[in-house]
Design an enzyme around this catalytic site. Sequence first.
Site, PDB file in Angstrom:
ATOM      1  N   GLU A  50       0.679  -1.060  -0.061  1.00  0.00           N
ATOM      2  CA  GLU A  50       0.121  -0.586   0.131  1.00  0.00           C
ATOM      3  C   GLU A  50       0.876   1.332   0.456  1.00  0.00           C
ATOM      4  O   GLU A  50       0.736   2.239   0.619  1.00  0.00           O
ATOM      5  CB  GLU A  50      -1.219  -0.073   1.548  1.00  0.00           C
ATOM      6  CG  GLU A  50      -1.863  -0.842   1.040  1.00  0.00           C
ATOM      7  CD  GLU A  50      -2.702  -0.718   1.874  1.00  0.00           C
ATOM      8  OE1 GLU A  50      -3.853   0.213   1.892  1.00  0.00           O
ATOM      9  OE2 GLU A  50      -4.001  -1.802   1.798  1.00  0.00           O
ATOM     10  N   HIS A 323      -1.217  -0.712  10.043  1.00  0.00           N
ATOM     11  CA  HIS A 323      -0.991  -1.759  10.483  1.00  0.00           C
ATOM     12  C   HIS A 323       0.498  -1.945  11.580  1.00  0.00           C
ATOM     13  O   HIS A 323       1.381  -0.832  11.136  1.00  0.00           O
ATOM     14  CB  HIS A 323      -0.194  -2.824   9.209  1.00  0.00           C
ATOM     15  CG  HIS A 323      -1.928  -3.254   8.737  1.00  0.00           C
ATOM     16  ND1 HIS A 323      -2.560  -4.740   7.850  1.00  0.00           N
ATOM     17  CD2 HIS A 323      -3.506  -2.334   8.221  1.00  0.00           C
ATOM     18  CE1 HIS A 323      -3.148  -4.929   7.734  1.00  0.00           C
ATOM     19  NE2 HIS A 323      -3.156  -3.795   7.825  1.00  0.00           N
TER      20      HIS A 323
END
Length: 557
Positions: A50, A323
């Site tokens: 990402e 995350h």
Amino acid sequence: MEDPPPEINLVSLNCWGLKYISKLRRERLSEIGRQLAIASPQPHIVALQECWTEEDYLSIRRQTRFILPYGKFYHSAALGGGLAILSRWPIEESSMFRYPLNGRPTAFWRGDWYVGKGVACAKIRYGPAPKQVIEVFNTHTHADYEGARPDNSYSCHRAAQSWEIAKLMRGAAERGHLVLAMGDFNMIPMSLEHQLVTNVSAVRDVWRVLHPDSSLGPSHHLAEQARRRPVPTAEFNIQENGAASDGPYNTWRWSKSRQNLLGPGKPPVPVSPDTPDPLGKRLDYIFAGAGDIHALGGGWVVKRANVGMMMRHPVLSCSLSDHFSVEATLTFHPHHQPPPSPSPDSDANRRESSITATATLQTAQQQQQYHQPPDESITAAASPTTEKSRTDSAVHNGAYLQLQSPAPSSTNILDTTYQAQLDTFLDPSSSDADALPADAYDAVLALIRSYTAREERQLTWRARHFFAALAVAIACLVGVWFTPSGNNYISFILVLVSSLSLTAGTVDGLMALLFFRSELKALKEFEWEVRNARAISFGGGVEEIEFQDGPSGKRIQ
């Protein structure tokens, strides 16, 4: 070429860097680059997911250029795959493998099809010997948007993607290279997708190597509920379960009102380590092989695995991503041939059997004390008395979970443990990662059949829509022809309906012709591969078609 390193430090991080969508993207990814540059131990290979824009990638590269001078930003589909690999050593080869099953263009708000999810592959040489090569596979598989629904159509996507990356890893292992697979796999430990990765390819989940009794998902998941364990704490989920996602330490998982307490000039908002963490889970993984043990005279084993990048932005006080990172250290261990086994009636063998029996009895007594079922993964090594007392107290008051096996130290792992890790590669039957069980193959085939039926229905419906829309468009144009003069508004409406109907029908027709037929063919390929692998492993499961060879009547298969 410099001498090969004794250790390899790895970092995998989902950066949450969606352009126009992720909050504080530039500031966070810039800080991620700074933290990688000052990390200790220094990373040798970093896999990013990402990281959607080259702007963010170059920002990270500028800050890490002295420790990670080599890197590759991977391009895929219309919006890019968001994958990047940074390396201390030169990248000799690189490729981007796109998954055949990769989301649907109709789900444009999810975007998986438009980013062209796949595997970023890099071949990195870390030493002068022919087999001193690392093959890195960085991926971000399809998200589980539909949760635990029985008709979850994306389960087949993740199974297919796990199968594809496992094939790539298996090929690299057969070439004798060190295999590393890193990324956000959007799966929980020991799930069907996890089994495909670890059993189809010769790799190990580095976290479960050191924490074989770690959780199988969030506390509400059926597999975890079956273990009958209390809700873990935030600290336990980080230290023992490797839950880098959805935990209370991450500020992006907080409520809006609590997030408003963060920001420049505001006091820090701490999180108690004893905070219950029912949602934390492990979606990010590092899988590693051992390399060619015979050619190298040894292999790469897991020394350390931990959750990292938990610091907050120094000014904004937010977490650097939604995350945390997964980090690991591999160390090279020479292979020692085991000494000859003593005869069954030798004194040494009797003494060893006595020691083993005593250790097994002690382990069983400890398990009975904590009301735990026997676990073959428990070693005979005893924990220090002070540690056992602390754990007893924590278990009694419900703050922590009791481990079924002692957690290895992150700084001192015995050589026997290293040798045991090599033995799992030399003798795969000695580990829990044997060949994929038959029921796993059957589960994959059931997913394929279910998803195939769905796609066939979609293809039929959209094809019918195209022909119906074509008929409506023609009817509207005929109506325009017979519309009396002076009723221009009726003609306008008929032409508008004709145009809109034909446009919508054409889109669905193209979807049926190009996308759904393509996906059905990919499903056929996937199904054949699974059936063939099952037949090789267990026999049966493949339909054999017989043909009659001309007038001779000879039957061939």
